[in-house]
Design a protein around this motif. Structure first.
Motif, PDB file in Angstrom:
ATOM      1  N   THR A 193       0.830  -1.202   0.000  1.00  0.00           N
ATOM      2  CA  THR A 193       0.000   0.000   0.000  1.00  0.00           C
ATOM      3  C   THR A 193       0.866   1.254   0.000  1.00  0.00           C
ATOM      4  O   THR A 193       0.594   2.213  -0.736  1.00  0.00           O
ATOM      5  CB  THR A 193      -0.931   0.008   1.227  1.00  0.00           C
ATOM      6  OG1 THR A 193      -1.830  -1.106   1.138  1.00  0.00           O
ATOM      7  CG2 THR A 193      -1.736   1.303   1.297  1.00  0.00           C
ATOM      8  N   ALA A 194       1.922   1.246   0.805  1.00  0.00           N
ATOM      9  CA  ALA A 194       2.815   2.408   0.857  1.00  0.00           C
ATOM     10  C   ALA A 194       3.451   2.659  -0.503  1.00  0.00           C
ATOM     11  O   ALA A 194       3.525   3.815  -0.961  1.00  0.00           O
ATOM     12  CB  ALA A 194       3.883   2.183   1.921  1.00  0.00           C
ATOM     13  N   PHE A 195       3.925   1.607  -1.153  1.00  0.00           N
ATOM     14  CA  PHE A 195       4.527   1.760  -2.481  1.00  0.00           C
ATOM     15  C   PHE A 195       3.527   2.333  -3.468  1.00  0.00           C
ATOM     16  O   PHE A 195       3.821   3.299  -4.196  1.00  0.00           O
ATOM     17  CB  PHE A 195       5.043   0.409  -2.981  1.00  0.00           C
ATOM     18  CG  PHE A 195       5.244   0.346  -4.461  1.00  0.00           C
ATOM     19  CD1 PHE A 195       6.259   1.058  -5.078  1.00  0.00           C
ATOM     20  CD2 PHE A 195       4.400  -0.429  -5.259  1.00  0.00           C
ATOM     21  CE1 PHE A 195       6.431   1.010  -6.466  1.00  0.00           C
ATOM     22  CE2 PHE A 195       4.562  -0.487  -6.631  1.00  0.00           C
ATOM     23  CZ  PHE A 195       5.579   0.245  -7.239  1.00  0.00           C
ATOM     24  N   LEU A 196       2.341   1.748  -3.529  1.00  0.00           N
ATOM     25  CA  LEU A 196       1.346   2.183  -4.505  1.00  0.00           C
ATOM     26  C   LEU A 196       0.897   3.618  -4.246  1.00  0.00           C
ATOM     27  O   LEU A 196       0.686   4.397  -5.172  1.00  0.00           O
ATOM     28  CB  LEU A 196       0.146   1.233  -4.482  1.00  0.00           C
ATOM     29  CG  LEU A 196       0.411  -0.177  -5.017  1.00  0.00           C
ATOM     30  CD1 LEU A 196      -0.775  -1.086  -4.735  1.00  0.00           C
ATOM     31  CD2 LEU A 196       0.711  -0.145  -6.509  1.00  0.00           C
ATOM     32  N   THR A 197       0.763   3.977  -2.977  1.00  0.00           N
ATOM     33  CA  THR A 197       0.336   5.334  -2.619  1.00  0.00           C
ATOM     34  C   THR A 197       1.370   6.366  -3.060  1.00  0.00           C
ATOM     35  O   THR A 197       1.045   7.392  -3.676  1.00  0.00           O
ATOM     36  CB  THR A 197       0.110   5.440  -1.110  1.00  0.00           C
ATOM     37  OG1 THR A 197      -0.921   4.519  -0.717  1.00  0.00           O
ATOM     38  CG2 THR A 197      -0.299   6.852  -0.721  1.00  0.00           C
ATOM     39  N   GLU A 198       2.633   6.092  -2.730  1.00  0.00           N
ATOM     40  CA  GLU A 198       3.696   7.040  -3.096  1.00  0.00           C
ATOM     41  C   GLU A 198       3.890   7.107  -4.603  1.00  0.00           C
ATOM     42  O   GLU A 198       4.128   8.180  -5.172  1.00  0.00           O
ATOM     43  CB  GLU A 198       5.007   6.658  -2.409  1.00  0.00           C
ATOM     44  CG  GLU A 198       4.953   6.687  -0.887  1.00  0.00           C
ATOM     45  CD  GLU A 198       4.652   8.064  -0.331  1.00  0.00           C
ATOM     46  OE1 GLU A 198       4.797   9.062  -1.055  1.00  0.00           O
ATOM     47  OE2 GLU A 198       4.264   8.150   0.842  1.00  0.00           O
ATOM     48  N   LEU A 199       3.812   5.955  -5.262  1.00  0.00           N
ATOM     49  CA  LEU A 199       3.968   5.945  -6.715  1.00  0.00           C
ATOM     50  C   LEU A 199       2.868   6.747  -7.387  1.00  0.00           C
ATOM     51  O   LEU A 199       3.138   7.563  -8.289  1.00  0.00           O
ATOM     52  CB  LEU A 199       3.958   4.499  -7.223  1.00  0.00           C
ATOM     53  CG  LEU A 199       4.052   4.349  -8.747  1.00  0.00           C
ATOM     54  CD1 LEU A 199       5.394   4.844  -9.251  1.00  0.00           C
ATOM     55  CD2 LEU A 199       3.822   2.897  -9.157  1.00  0.00           C
ATOM     56  N   GLU A 200       1.621   6.542  -6.977  1.00  0.00           N
ATOM     57  CA  GLU A 200       0.516   7.270  -7.597  1.00  0.00           C
ATOM     58  C   GLU A 200       0.668   8.773  -7.393  1.00  0.00           C
ATOM     59  O   GLU A 200       0.422   9.574  -8.303  1.00  0.00           O
ATOM     60  CB  GLU A 200      -0.821   6.787  -7.030  1.00  0.00           C
ATOM     61  CG  GLU A 200      -2.009   7.434  -7.712  1.00  0.00           C
ATOM     62  CD  GLU A 200      -3.329   6.743  -7.408  1.00  0.00           C
ATOM     63  OE1 GLU A 200      -4.331   7.053  -8.097  1.00  0.00           O
ATOM     64  OE2 GLU A 200      -3.358   5.904  -6.484  1.00  0.00           O
ATOM     65  N   ALA A 201       1.123   9.170  -6.195  1.00  0.00           N
ATOM     66  CA  ALA A 201       1.305  10.594  -5.929  1.00  0.00           C
ATOM     67  C   ALA A 201       2.395  11.175  -6.832  1.00  0.00           C
ATOM     68  O   ALA A 201       2.244  12.288  -7.358  1.00  0.00           O
ATOM     69  CB  ALA A 201       1.651  10.791  -4.454  1.00  0.00           C
TER      70      ALA A 201
END
Length: 359
Positions: free
Chosen positions: A347-355
């Motif tokens: 979740t942390a990876f996907l959140t930061e990547l999307e941002a």
């Protein structure tokens, strides 16, 4: 080093190693990021404590119990005499090249693939041949067999699932490569370090071992078993292969502590592999989310996802690190690779990547 009489084929090389940075989310080296189950940690502690009582003596040179348990885990009719183990699958591959490679002989593999292969070749003074893949990094049976016939290598390394792309090879590729190497007596090694993460129905080259004395299937306990720190790799092959590797192994190469750790883990296969299904779910979630974000993830049979569609992969890698997320820049333009971690890490990876992509 220029002042030293270093072997010429080692000059200019860089040692293998991914960045080891102290960031909260580390998803760059395909470790099993789930914590060791407490019951397994206790079992390993007890087994190692028992082994410690005899550390004044050399360990079992033939590691018989470990080979028996590994054979039982592999199934497919594999017997203990067909199993060999070493300090990580890298040492397994190195011993294979020590026995079947060397001066005047060659190793063929198909980049992009595991970046240690050419380094292992250099370390054993084996000529390295970089084969070719298709435009989408695919490797077909026809293409692979043709290249084996043309190059007549001493050894072929087939990585399946492949690192860094995550894609598994069909058994038709292995069969075609093995048949193409008949005239040159080519040893064919299928590196299945990530085999436990395959999609249901994806076969293992273990099925092809009967009747193929030049075929070797390499595995590791570093990934699915969450034992990267223990360093235990192993293989299954014809009994003649394991006999050949005894000629090049160092005396007592597997310590009593390593053997005890692996044996304890194999006694608790269920608990250790329970996290594999969760890792696979997170991997598939990554593929789905990256697709939604307009990127190009490869279908993965491993515990990581290789994805493209990036304008500046190194810059994105650095921005992710700045946000506390470490993935792998494998040096392929427009692409990065990310390990499937826990649900929170994913979740942390996907959140930061999307941002970052939105910015």
């Amino acid at each position: 080093m220029n002042q030293l009489p270093l072997r010429e084929n080692l000059r200019g090389l860089q040692p293998y190693g991914a960045p080891q940075l102290d960031v909260p989310i580390q998803l760059n080296v395909n470790e099993n990021t789930h914590p060791m189950p407490a019951e397994v940690a206790r079992a390993i502690t007890d087994e190692v404590f028992a082994a410690a009582q005899g550390l004044n003596r050399y360990p079992d040179r033939e590691f018989v119990e470990l080979r028996q348990r590994l054979a039982g885990f592999l199934g497919h009719g594999v017997t203990e005499d067909q199993v060999w183990a070493a300090n990580g699958s890298n040492e397994i591959l190195q011993q294979i090249l020590q026995a079947f490679g060397g001066p005047g002989r060659s190793l063929l593999s198909f980049p992009p693939t595991y970046s240690m292969y050419p380094l292992l070749a250099s370390g054993t003074d084996t000529a390295y041949i970089a084969g070719e893949r298709g435009a989408g990094f695919e490797l077909t049976a026809e293409s692979a067999a043709r290249q084996v016939r043309e190059k007549a290598p001493s050894v072929v390394f087939l990585c399946s699932p492949n690192n860094p792309t995550g894609t598994a090879l069909g058994l038709d590729v292995v069969e075609a490569v093995y048949a193409a190497g008949e005239a040159s007596r080519t040893v064919v090694v299928v590196d299945e370090a990530y085999a436990e993460f395959r999609h249901e129905g994806t076969p293992s080259a273990l099925e092809l071992l009967p009747g193929r004395p030049r075929l070797i299937v390499s595995r590791t306990m570093s990934k699915a078993f969450a034992l990267a720190g223990a360093r235990l790799g192993y293989l299954a092959a014809a009994q003649e292969v394991t006999a050949a590797l005894r000629l090049v192994r160092l005396p007592y190469h597997l310590s009593a502590v390593t053997q005890a750790t692996a044996i304890a883990a194999l006694k608790h296969v269920g608990a250790l592999l329970a996290n594999v299904e969760d890792i696979k779910r997170q991997r598939d979630r990554i593929v789905s989310e990256l697709t939604r974000l307009g990127l190009q993830p490869a279908s993965s049979d491993s515990n990581f996802v290789f994805f493209g569609g990036l304008d500046d992969a190194p810059a994105l890698w650095r921005r992710l690190v700045d946000r506390g997320v470490l993935v792998r820049d494998v040096g392929i333009p427009g692409h990065l690779r990310v390990t499937a971690g826990t649900e929170a890490e994913t979740t942390a990876f996907l959140t930061e990547l999307e941002a970052l992509l939105a910015a």
